[in-house]
Each structure stands twice: as C-alpha cells, then as structure tokens.
Design a protein around this motif. Structure first.
Motif, mmCIF file in Angstrom:
data_model
loop_
_atom_site.group_PDB
_atom_site.id
_atom_site.type_symbol
_atom_site.label_atom_id
_atom_site.label_comp_id
_atom_site.label_asym_id
_atom_site.label_seq_id
_atom_site.Cartn_x
_atom_site.Cartn_y
_atom_site.Cartn_z
ATOM 1 N N ARG A 40 -7.814 -14.835 -43.491
ATOM 2 C CA ARG A 40 -7.008 -13.649 -43.212
ATOM 3 C C ARG A 40 -7.618 -12.871 -42.041
ATOM 4 O O ARG A 40 -8.844 -12.872 -41.873
ATOM 5 C CB ARG A 40 -6.959 -12.712 -44.415
ATOM 6 N N GLU A 41 -6.755 -12.227 -41.281
ATOM 7 C CA GLU A 41 -7.238 -11.332 -40.230
ATOM 8 C C GLU A 41 -8.171 -10.308 -40.876
ATOM 9 O O GLU A 41 -7.896 -9.805 -41.962
ATOM 10 C CB GLU A 41 -6.057 -10.627 -39.571
ATOM 11 N N GLY A 42 -9.289 -10.015 -40.204
ATOM 12 C CA GLY A 42 -10.247 -9.047 -40.726
ATOM 13 C C GLY A 42 -11.308 -9.659 -41.618
ATOM 14 O O GLY A 42 -12.327 -9.037 -41.894
ATOM 15 N N GLN A 43 -11.098 -10.886 -42.062
ATOM 16 C CA GLN A 43 -12.063 -11.586 -42.908
ATOM 17 C C GLN A 43 -13.136 -12.223 -42.031
ATOM 18 O O GLN A 43 -12.848 -12.715 -40.940
ATOM 19 C CB GLN A 43 -11.327 -12.657 -43.710
ATOM 20 N N ILE A 44 -14.357 -12.216 -42.505
ATOM 21 C CA ILE A 44 -15.428 -12.951 -41.832
ATOM 22 C C ILE A 44 -15.474 -14.325 -42.495
ATOM 23 O O ILE A 44 -15.874 -14.448 -43.653
ATOM 24 C CB ILE A 44 -16.786 -12.233 -41.927
ATOM 25 N N PRO A 45 -15.008 -15.357 -41.793
ATOM 26 C CA PRO A 45 -14.926 -16.680 -42.421
ATOM 27 C C PRO A 45 -16.291 -17.310 -42.614
ATOM 28 O O PRO A 45 -17.228 -17.031 -41.871
ATOM 29 C CB PRO A 45 -14.084 -17.484 -41.430
ATOM 30 N N ASN A 46 -16.375 -18.159 -43.645
ATOM 31 C CA ASN A 46 -17.646 -18.848 -43.895
ATOM 32 C C ASN A 46 -17.447 -20.328 -44.197
ATOM 33 O O ASN A 46 -18.309 -20.962 -44.786
ATOM 34 C CB ASN A 46 -18.410 -18.170 -45.031
ATOM 35 N N SER A 62 0.996 -8.324 -34.642
ATOM 36 C CA SER A 62 0.819 -7.147 -33.778
ATOM 37 C C SER A 62 0.884 -5.871 -34.610
ATOM 38 O O SER A 62 1.287 -5.901 -35.783
ATOM 39 C CB SER A 62 1.911 -7.110 -32.698
ATOM 40 N N ASP A 63 0.503 -4.756 -34.013
ATOM 41 C CA ASP A 63 0.566 -3.460 -34.696
ATOM 42 C C ASP A 63 1.984 -3.130 -35.151
ATOM 43 O O ASP A 63 2.180 -2.401 -36.122
ATOM 44 C CB ASP A 63 0.041 -2.344 -33.787
ATOM 45 N N GLU A 64 2.973 -3.684 -34.451
ATOM 46 C CA GLU A 64 4.379 -3.452 -34.802
ATOM 47 C C GLU A 64 4.873 -4.440 -35.860
ATOM 48 O O GLU A 64 6.039 -4.411 -36.240
ATOM 49 C CB GLU A 64 5.272 -3.564 -33.556
ATOM 50 N N GLY A 65 4.008 -5.351 -36.294
ATOM 51 C CA GLY A 65 4.393 -6.335 -37.307
ATOM 52 C C GLY A 65 4.986 -7.613 -36.754
ATOM 53 O O GLY A 65 5.464 -8.460 -37.505
ATOM 54 N N LYS A 66 4.943 -7.792 -35.450
ATOM 55 C CA LYS A 66 5.496 -8.993 -34.815
ATOM 56 C C LYS A 66 4.512 -10.155 -34.975
ATOM 57 O O LYS A 66 3.321 -10.017 -34.733
ATOM 58 C CB LYS A 66 5.744 -8.709 -33.335
ATOM 59 N N GLU A 67 5.046 -11.312 -35.384
ATOM 60 C CA GLU A 67 4.231 -12.512 -35.539
ATOM 61 C C GLU A 67 4.128 -13.249 -34.213
ATOM 62 O O GLU A 67 5.124 -13.442 -33.526
ATOM 63 C CB GLU A 67 4.854 -13.453 -36.575
ATOM 64 N N LEU A 68 2.918 -13.676 -33.873
ATOM 65 C CA LEU A 68 2.663 -14.433 -32.649
ATOM 66 C C LEU A 68 1.895 -15.694 -33.041
ATOM 67 O O LEU A 68 0.708 -15.639 -33.340
ATOM 68 C CB LEU A 68 1.861 -13.584 -31.657
ATOM 69 N N THR A 69 2.596 -16.815 -33.069
ATOM 70 C CA THR A 69 1.984 -18.071 -33.494
ATOM 71 C C THR A 69 1.183 -18.664 -32.338
ATOM 72 O O THR A 69 1.709 -18.937 -31.277
ATOM 73 C CB THR A 69 3.055 -19.070 -33.970
ATOM 74 N N LYS A 70 -0.096 -18.848 -32.599
ATOM 75 C CA LYS A 70 -1.003 -19.398 -31.583
ATOM 76 C C LYS A 70 -0.908 -20.919 -31.523
ATOM 77 O O LYS A 70 -0.844 -21.509 -30.448
ATOM 78 C CB LYS A 70 -2.429 -18.956 -31.927
ATOM 79 N N LYS A 89 -18.303 -12.099 -37.308
ATOM 80 C CA LYS A 89 -17.402 -10.973 -37.036
ATOM 81 C C LYS A 89 -16.027 -11.304 -37.610
ATOM 82 O O LYS A 89 -15.667 -12.475 -37.735
ATOM 83 C CB LYS A 89 -17.305 -10.705 -35.540
ATOM 84 N N PRO A 90 -15.247 -10.274 -37.925
ATOM 85 C CA PRO A 90 -13.928 -10.516 -38.525
ATOM 86 C C PRO A 90 -13.004 -11.328 -37.615
ATOM 87 O O PRO A 90 -13.001 -11.165 -36.395
ATOM 88 C CB PRO A 90 -13.365 -9.105 -38.732
ATOM 89 N N SER A 91 -12.224 -12.175 -38.258
ATOM 90 C CA SER A 91 -11.232 -12.976 -37.536
ATOM 91 C C SER A 91 -10.131 -12.057 -37.029
ATOM 92 O O SER A 91 -9.756 -11.086 -37.684
ATOM 93 C CB SER A 91 -10.634 -14.027 -38.477
ATOM 94 N N HIS A 92 -9.589 -12.386 -35.862
ATOM 95 C CA HIS A 92 -8.484 -11.613 -35.289
ATOM 96 C C HIS A 92 -7.127 -12.197 -35.665
ATOM 97 O O HIS A 92 -6.099 -11.656 -35.298
ATOM 98 C CB HIS A 92 -8.618 -11.563 -33.759
ATOM 99 N N PHE A 93 -7.126 -13.339 -36.362
ATOM 100 C CA PHE A 93 -5.861 -13.979 -36.716
ATOM 101 C C PHE A 93 -5.918 -14.511 -38.142
ATOM 102 O O PHE A 93 -6.978 -14.582 -38.758
ATOM 103 C CB PHE A 93 -5.508 -15.110 -35.742
#
Length: 191
Positions: A40-46, A62-70, A89-93
C-alpha cells in the motif's frame, strides 16, 4: 508453478535448480484476492514477490483520487517497491491485485542473506533492475513523443491478452487518458 519460477530464474542467471530451490525453501506462497494489495502507498515494504498466478498493477492515486497505472505485472513477474524497501521509506504507490493471485514472497532480510551467501543472486537483481529501467525509459519516451492512439496500439501489440483481463479505466489510466478518450480511439480503430 514452481517449474515456471525455476525456468525464469535459470534463464536470467544460470543458477542451478538446487540453488533456486534454496530460494523457494525460504519463500512462502501467499494468496491475494482481486482488489487487495501486495503493498500500500505509505507502507514501508519488507518483501518482494514472484507472481505465480494472477495479475497486479502498480498504481498511484493522486490527491484528487485519480488512478494512474504505472505498469501491469502478470504471471512470472517479480513485484516490489524495491527503492522504498532498500531505503526503508514509504512506498509512493500501491501494488494491487487485479485478479485473484498467488505470489511467492521472500522477506528482504532473507533476500539479503541469500545474496551474501551466493553472489550469483546478484545477477538476478541486476537483470530485474535492467528490465525495470528499460521499461521505465520506454514508457517515458512513449509519453513524451507519441499520441494516445499510438500508445494504445503499442499496448495491444505488447500485451495482446491483457486487455481482456483488465477494466477499461485501468487501460486508460495506463495510457494517460480518460476512459472516454480510450473509447473514442477504439471506435476509430474499428472504423
């Protein structure tokens, strides 16, 4: 499933079956339901994982709730927010399961021990990083130089069976367009 993993790793590294079985023995299989998250975004993965069955996508919200598939990650793909994992550090995606999926996971600590015990595993890491970098560079080039219809044609060519497995809004977000724009492109291509 294990045979596919062994073949994938062997092709990339030249590791023996017994060396790969050591990796498998310290890994564990986990099931993910569709719409659940590997990270999850914000999680520090291990941990990192190898997709045995199913399909995932890396997605920013995005802050507006828009999904952006990488990127989409089907079977036989390694998944991780590696830069977040190594920097702690926390994941951004998010890494989201699009379908019910099974993933072979290994903790970062076990992965590091394995690499220190057998440097051949570093070759797998280098190959995965090279592949990730190449995909990233290609995607950037497409976004900068090509129109949406050209990007869609490339998507269909490179992932011929993927479109039937994902929802239209996900394909549109991967292409950087709206679902309405994607619908127009499809109609134009059929005409």
């Amino acid at each position: 499933m294990t045979e596919e993993l062994i073949n994938s790793i062997r092709q990339l590294t030249g590791l023996t079956e017994s060396e790969i079985m050591e990796f498998i023995s310290i890994s564990k299989a986990r099931d993910f339901q569709a719409k659940s998250y590997f990270i999850r975004e914000g999680q520090i993965p291990n941990e990192l994982g190898f997709v045995l069955t199913g399909l995932f996508r890396y997605v920013y919200i995005s802050d507006e709730g828009k999904e952006l598939t990488k990127v989409f990650m089907p079977e036989q793909s390694f998944i991780s927010s590696y830069s977040s994992m190594i920097s702690k550090k926390p994941s951004h995606f998010f890494i989201e399961a699009i379908e019910d999926s099974k993933v072979l996971t290994i903790s970062y600590d076990c992965w590091e021990k394995l690499r220190k015990q057998n440097p051949k595993w570093n070759l797998l890491l280098v190959k995965l990083l090279e592949k990730g970098y190449s995909v990233k560079e290609k995607r950037e080039r497409e976004f900068l130089l090509l129109d949406a219809e050209s990007r869609y044609r490339i998507f269909l060519n490179e992932f011929p069976k993927l479109e039937s497995r994902v929802k239209q809004h996900m394909v549109a977000s991967y292409l950087g367009i709206t679902p309405i724009a994607l619908s127009r492109i499809r109609k134009k291509m059929l005409a």
